[in-house]
Design a protein around this motif. Structure first.
Motif, PDB file in Angstrom:
ATOM      1  N   MET A 299       0.831  -1.206   0.000  1.00  0.00           N
ATOM      2  CA  MET A 299       0.000   0.000   0.000  1.00  0.00           C
ATOM      3  C   MET A 299       0.861   1.250   0.000  1.00  0.00           C
ATOM      4  SD  MET A 299      -3.209   0.874   2.440  1.00  0.00           S
ATOM      5  CE  MET A 299      -3.795   2.528   2.745  1.00  0.00           C
ATOM      6  N   VAL A 300       0.509   2.182  -0.861  1.00  0.00           N
ATOM      7  CA  VAL A 300       1.140   3.494  -0.925  1.00  0.00           C
ATOM      8  C   VAL A 300       0.133   4.508  -0.370  1.00  0.00           C
ATOM      9  CG1 VAL A 300       2.167   5.255  -2.401  1.00  0.00           C
ATOM     10  CG2 VAL A 300       2.425   2.815  -2.978  1.00  0.00           C
ATOM     11  N   THR A 301       0.454   5.093   0.769  1.00  0.00           N
ATOM     12  CA  THR A 301      -0.385   6.127   1.362  1.00  0.00           C
ATOM     13  C   THR A 301       0.191   7.490   0.980  1.00  0.00           C
ATOM     14  OG1 THR A 301      -0.913   4.667   3.219  1.00  0.00           O
ATOM     15  CG2 THR A 301      -1.368   7.020   3.492  1.00  0.00           C
ATOM     16  N   VAL A 302      -0.683   8.336   0.430  1.00  0.00           N
ATOM     17  CA  VAL A 302      -0.252   9.613  -0.122  1.00  0.00           C
ATOM     18  C   VAL A 302      -0.732  10.747   0.783  1.00  0.00           C
ATOM     19  CG1 VAL A 302      -0.500  11.181  -2.083  1.00  0.00           C
ATOM     20  CG2 VAL A 302      -0.232   8.721  -2.476  1.00  0.00           C
ATOM     21  N   ASN A 303       0.154  11.684   1.059  1.00  0.00           N
ATOM     22  CA  ASN A 303      -0.236  12.887   1.788  1.00  0.00           C
ATOM     23  C   ASN A 303      -1.046  13.771   0.844  1.00  0.00           C
ATOM     24  OD1 ASN A 303      -0.511  15.116   3.401  1.00  0.00           O
ATOM     25  ND2 ASN A 303       1.631  15.754   3.253  1.00  0.00           N
ATOM     26  N   GLY A 304      -2.301  13.385   0.647  1.00  0.00           N
ATOM     27  CA  GLY A 304      -3.162  14.095  -0.284  1.00  0.00           C
ATOM     28  C   GLY A 304      -4.570  14.174   0.245  1.00  0.00           C
ATOM     29  N   THR A 305      -5.364  15.034  -0.372  1.00  0.00           N
ATOM     30  CA  THR A 305      -6.753  15.258   0.032  1.00  0.00           C
ATOM     31  C   THR A 305      -7.656  15.086  -1.174  1.00  0.00           C
ATOM     32  OG1 THR A 305      -6.035  16.858   1.696  1.00  0.00           O
ATOM     33  CG2 THR A 305      -8.363  16.902   1.065  1.00  0.00           C
ATOM     34  N   GLY A 306      -8.719  14.331  -0.987  1.00  0.00           N
ATOM     35  CA  GLY A 306      -9.704  14.168  -2.049  1.00  0.00           C
ATOM     36  C   GLY A 306      -9.882  12.718  -2.419  1.00  0.00           C
ATOM     37  N   HIS A 307     -10.941  12.465  -3.144  1.00  0.00           N
ATOM     38  CA  HIS A 307     -11.276  11.138  -3.628  1.00  0.00           C
ATOM     39  C   HIS A 307     -10.525  10.901  -4.936  1.00  0.00           C
ATOM     40  CE1 HIS A 307     -13.514   7.515  -3.730  1.00  0.00           C
ATOM     41  NE2 HIS A 307     -14.322   7.843  -4.729  1.00  0.00           N
ATOM     42  N   HIS A 308      -9.922   9.717  -5.062  1.00  0.00           N
ATOM     43  CA  HIS A 308      -9.031   9.316  -6.145  1.00  0.00           C
ATOM     44  C   HIS A 308      -7.636   9.881  -5.866  1.00  0.00           C
ATOM     45  CE1 HIS A 308     -12.604   8.809  -9.181  1.00  0.00           C
ATOM     46  NE2 HIS A 308     -12.781   8.178  -8.035  1.00  0.00           N
TER      47      HIS A 308
ATOM     48  N   PHE B 169       5.073   0.635 -11.212  1.00  0.00           N
ATOM     49  CA  PHE B 169       4.500  -0.707 -11.053  1.00  0.00           C
ATOM     50  C   PHE B 169       3.810  -1.154 -12.337  1.00  0.00           C
ATOM     51  CE2 PHE B 169       0.526  -3.033  -9.824  1.00  0.00           C
ATOM     52  CZ  PHE B 169       1.127  -4.263  -9.575  1.00  0.00           C
ATOM     53  N   LEU B 170       2.990  -0.283 -12.932  1.00  0.00           N
ATOM     54  CA  LEU B 170       2.297  -0.665 -14.162  1.00  0.00           C
ATOM     55  C   LEU B 170       3.275  -0.936 -15.291  1.00  0.00           C
ATOM     56  CD1 LEU B 170      -0.752   1.792 -14.126  1.00  0.00           C
ATOM     57  CD2 LEU B 170      -0.819  -0.695 -13.816  1.00  0.00           C
ATOM     58  N   THR B 171       4.391  -0.231 -15.303  1.00  0.00           N
ATOM     59  CA  THR B 171       5.353  -0.369 -16.390  1.00  0.00           C
ATOM     60  C   THR B 171       6.272  -1.568 -16.202  1.00  0.00           C
ATOM     61  OG1 THR B 171       5.356   2.045 -16.631  1.00  0.00           O
ATOM     62  CG2 THR B 171       7.132   0.850 -17.701  1.00  0.00           C
ATOM     63  N   THR B 172       6.700  -1.826 -14.966  1.00  0.00           N
ATOM     64  CA  THR B 172       7.721  -2.855 -14.718  1.00  0.00           C
ATOM     65  C   THR B 172       7.243  -4.031 -13.885  1.00  0.00           C
ATOM     66  OG1 THR B 172       8.511  -1.852 -12.655  1.00  0.00           O
ATOM     67  CG2 THR B 172       9.450  -1.005 -14.727  1.00  0.00           C
ATOM     68  N   GLY B 173       6.124  -3.853 -13.182  1.00  0.00           N
ATOM     69  CA  GLY B 173       5.677  -4.879 -12.248  1.00  0.00           C
ATOM     70  C   GLY B 173       6.351  -4.806 -10.899  1.00  0.00           C
ATOM     71  N   GLU B 174       7.234  -3.836 -10.701  1.00  0.00           N
ATOM     72  CA  GLU B 174       7.973  -3.724  -9.441  1.00  0.00           C
ATOM     73  C   GLU B 174       7.227  -2.831  -8.459  1.00  0.00           C
ATOM     74  OE1 GLU B 174      11.791  -2.222 -10.458  1.00  0.00           O
ATOM     75  OE2 GLU B 174      12.344  -3.974 -11.669  1.00  0.00           O
ATOM     76  N   ARG B 175       7.032  -3.358  -7.240  1.00  0.00           N
ATOM     77  CA  ARG B 175       6.384  -2.603  -6.175  1.00  0.00           C
ATOM     78  C   ARG B 175       7.419  -2.231  -5.121  1.00  0.00           C
ATOM     79  NH1 ARG B 175       1.787  -6.688  -4.175  1.00  0.00           N
ATOM     80  NH2 ARG B 175       3.693  -7.778  -3.597  1.00  0.00           N
ATOM     81  N   PRO B 176       7.097  -1.268  -4.254  1.00  0.00           N
ATOM     82  CA  PRO B 176       7.971  -1.025  -3.110  1.00  0.00           C
ATOM     83  C   PRO B 176       8.122  -2.300  -2.274  1.00  0.00           C
ATOM     84  CG  PRO B 176       6.350   0.732  -3.334  1.00  0.00           C
ATOM     85  CD  PRO B 176       5.948  -0.341  -4.296  1.00  0.00           C
ATOM     86  N   ASP B 177       9.228  -2.398  -1.556  1.00  0.00           N
ATOM     87  CA  ASP B 177       9.481  -3.599  -0.738  1.00  0.00           C
ATOM     88  C   ASP B 177       8.430  -3.758   0.362  1.00  0.00           C
ATOM     89  OD1 ASP B 177      11.705  -4.220  -2.225  1.00  0.00           O
ATOM     90  OD2 ASP B 177      13.090  -3.160  -0.888  1.00  0.00           O
ATOM     91  N   GLY B 178       7.855  -2.663   0.806  1.00  0.00           N
ATOM     92  CA  GLY B 178       6.832  -2.711   1.830  1.00  0.00           C
ATOM     93  C   GLY B 178       5.917  -1.506   1.696  1.00  0.00           C
ATOM     94  N   ASP B 179       4.950  -1.411   2.588  1.00  0.00           N
ATOM     95  CA  ASP B 179       4.043  -0.278   2.561  1.00  0.00           C
ATOM     96  C   ASP B 179       4.835   1.023   2.641  1.00  0.00           C
ATOM     97  OD1 ASP B 179       2.085  -2.165   2.469  1.00  0.00           O
ATOM     98  OD2 ASP B 179       1.310  -1.816   4.492  1.00  0.00           O
ATOM     99  N   THR B 180       4.367   2.019   1.881  1.00  0.00           N
ATOM    100  CA  THR B 180       5.139   3.234   1.666  1.00  0.00           C
ATOM    101  C   THR B 180       4.294   4.470   1.919  1.00  0.00           C
ATOM    102  OG1 THR B 180       6.481   2.125  -0.023  1.00  0.00           O
ATOM    103  CG2 THR B 180       6.447   4.524  -0.086  1.00  0.00           C
ATOM    104  N   TYR B 181       4.917   5.511   2.434  1.00  0.00           N
ATOM    105  CA  TYR B 181       4.233   6.807   2.629  1.00  0.00           C
ATOM    106  C   TYR B 181       4.858   7.832   1.685  1.00  0.00           C
ATOM    107  CZ  TYR B 181       2.439  11.073   4.766  1.00  0.00           C
ATOM    108  OH  TYR B 181       1.824  12.270   4.971  1.00  0.00           O
ATOM    109  N   CYS B 182       4.021   8.542   0.964  1.00  0.00           N
ATOM    110  CA  CYS B 182       4.485   9.589   0.052  1.00  0.00           C
ATOM    111  C   CYS B 182       4.110  10.949   0.632  1.00  0.00           C
ATOM    112  CB  CYS B 182       3.845   9.423  -1.320  1.00  0.00           C
ATOM    113  SG  CYS B 182       4.614   8.147  -2.341  1.00  0.00           S
ATOM    114  N   PRO B 183       5.102  11.744   1.090  1.00  0.00           N
ATOM    115  CA  PRO B 183       4.809  13.043   1.704  1.00  0.00           C
ATOM    116  C   PRO B 183       4.352  14.070   0.663  1.00  0.00           C
ATOM    117  CG  PRO B 183       7.168  12.715   1.518  1.00  0.00           C
ATOM    118  CD  PRO B 183       6.537  11.433   1.074  1.00  0.00           C
TER     119      PRO B 183
END
Length: 491
Positions: free
Chosen positions: A451-460, A477-491
């Motif tokens: 899971m990527v949690t984004v410091n954002g506001t709004g739906h979508h 991820f869509l381009t390479t299939g590679e995900r972060p090693d674990g859950d990630t926070y995007c400030p």
């Protein structure tokens, strides 16, 4: 279908038995689709469509327990991958709702995707079962019952649910009387099975997907029923997968979702220089809103030819306004109108017959809802006390409180069994699908998801609010299939 009275609700076959009667949940469990119908042609009557977008129709069983029986049409669209040499497969654009459509999304939001994603995938849109131009559903509702404030109703100012229970009886009777056989077969599991029929009709072994809002639940169910048919799955703005409540849990989530977002609105609505400023400080905005809603409860504003502007209309505008920062001005203008005793420029509208039927039929068929008015009164009272901004609506009686049918199968329980092919992306502040519900989906999926949690506001979240970290992570991820090693926070 003949009229079905309240005492003749179809309860003869237990849900567990119906589950047992369904064919095995594999991609090849039912006869193949009508491939002869999958003929791609220019899209007729699709406003603003990219000239590359083409359309087709596929026929699927109306009832997957009777695959040789009646069939319904699903309308599809696609824009082919932009680089034949790089093509990987198909990317389904799975819409929100229930009642949403992605038929024009290959031309719309699909074109926001980075070129390297568009090079690899045919972008696939569709109108789900019951939504025109697919074989459409309808309950023949009176215009008043198509209002958003009826389909997502609010309790009376004193907390009463009596009017909501009466609306539930009326809407349920209409859907049983006018909805035909299709009304029985509107459900999330059938939407997921439809996705697999589309996959087969396209001749693809697996699908990738970018699903939003309710579409995250459809796609999570798909990944549970057809786990080895999934390639790269992005779930954006995620629904709580609670198998005991389903849509009741989504509605209940609005309580916390509004609490998460309202401070962000309050800060915006108190900024100096904001032409829609409603208060001098952020701390003043919440009590101001509650006072205005209470005043409209006592003294609604009436204008000839317009819907009455009462406290619940203001609350409805609030819930809609908090869904996107771009809608904050609409909410602020409604608060200003309430303060001056006038009607705001924009009032809640109504929805088309097919959207109302599909939204109602799906959430009511997915799981049995309580029938007791006393139970709803108790829940509403507790909700109003704990979450005054939403005034009990998230625990209110919906049309499902009087639904004439019993679910034909148990809700699908989302688990961690299956390939690790899912990436969740979620804004921290989302009034519609709050972070709290997304965390429950993340927990249910276990090792299958990151899971990527984004410091954002709004739906979508993905490609919606300009968070470079979140957008880059999903695109990679869509381009390479590679995900972060674990859950990630995007400030």
């Amino acid at each position: 279908m003949p009229p079905i009275t309240r005492h003749l609700a179809l309860t003869a076959v237990p849900a567990a038995l119906l589950v047992a009667l369904l064919p095995p949940l594999t991609a090849d469990a039912v006869p193949g689709p009508d491939r002869s119908a999958l003929s791609w042609e220019p899209c007729d009557g699709t406003k603003g469509a990219d000239p590359r977008q083409e359309c087709a129709t596929v026929r699927v069983p109306m009832d997957y327990a009777d695959p040789g029986g009646a069939r319904i049409s699903l309308a599809l669209s696609r824009i082919p991958a932009e680089d034949d040499g790089a093509r990987r497969g198909v990317l389904f654009l799975v819409p929100g709702g229930p009642g949403g459509s992605s038929l024009n999304d290959p031309s719309g939001k699909g074109q926001k995707l980075p070129r390297e994603v568009r090079d690899q995938y045919d972008l696939i849109g569709f109108a789900p079962r019951g939504i025109a131009p697919s074989g459409s559903a309808g309950c023949g509702l009176d215009q008043g019952d198509l209002a958003m404030t009826k389909l997502r109703p609010w309790p009376a100012p004193d907390g009463s649910v009596d009017e909501n229970m009466a609306t539930a009886e009326r809407v349920s009777d209409a859907c049983a009387r006018e909805g035909g056989a299709l009304m029985r077969h509107l459900s999330t599991p059938n939407n997921a099975r439809d996705l697999d029929r589309i996959r087969a009709a396209l001749g693809e072994r697996r699908i990738s997907a970018w699903a939003v809002s309710y579409g995250t639940y459809v796609t999570a169910v798909y990944s549970q029923l057809f786990p080895h048919r999934t390639d790269r799955i992005v779930l954006d703005s995620n629904d709580d997968p609670d198998p005991g409540r389903v849509a009741r849990a989504w509605l209940a989530g609005h309580e916390q979702g509004v609490e998460d977002v309202f401070p962000h609105f309050a800060a915006w609505a108190s900024e100096p220089g904001n032409p829609d400023r409603v208060a001098r400080t952020a701390a003043e905005v919440r009590p101001l809103f509650l006072r205005l809603a209470a005043r409209l409860d006592r003294e609604p504003v009436r204008r000839p030819g317009a819907e009455e502007f009462d406290g619940n209309v203001l609350r409805h505008i609030m819930l809609d306004g908090l869904s996107l920062p771009g809608r904050y001005p609409t909410l602020a203008k409604a608060m200003a109108a309430a303060g001056s005793g006038t009607v705001p420029p924009a009032l809640p509208g109504s929805v088309p017959q097919d959207v109302a039927a599909v939204a109602t039929g799906t959430i009511c068929n997915d799981v049995a809802w309580p029938r007791s008015a006393a139970g709803y009164r108790k829940d509403v009272a507790e909700s109003r006390a704990a979450y005054p901004l939403t005034a009990g609506m998230p625990r209110n009686a919906m049309p499902c409180a009087a639904w004439r049918y019993e679910p034909r199968e148990a809700p699908v329980r989302i688990t961690g069994r299956g390939p690790s092919t899912l990436l969740l992306v979620q804004n921290e502040r989302d009034a519609v699908t709050p972070l709290s519900g997304a965390l429950r989906l993340r927990e249910a999926l276990g090792r299958r998801a990151v899971m990527v949690t984004v410091n954002g506001t709004g739906h979508h979240s993905y490609l919606a609010h300009g968070n470079t970290c979140g957008d880059r992570t999903v695109s990679h991820f869509l381009t390479t299939g590679e995900r972060p090693d674990g859950d990630t926070y995007c400030p």
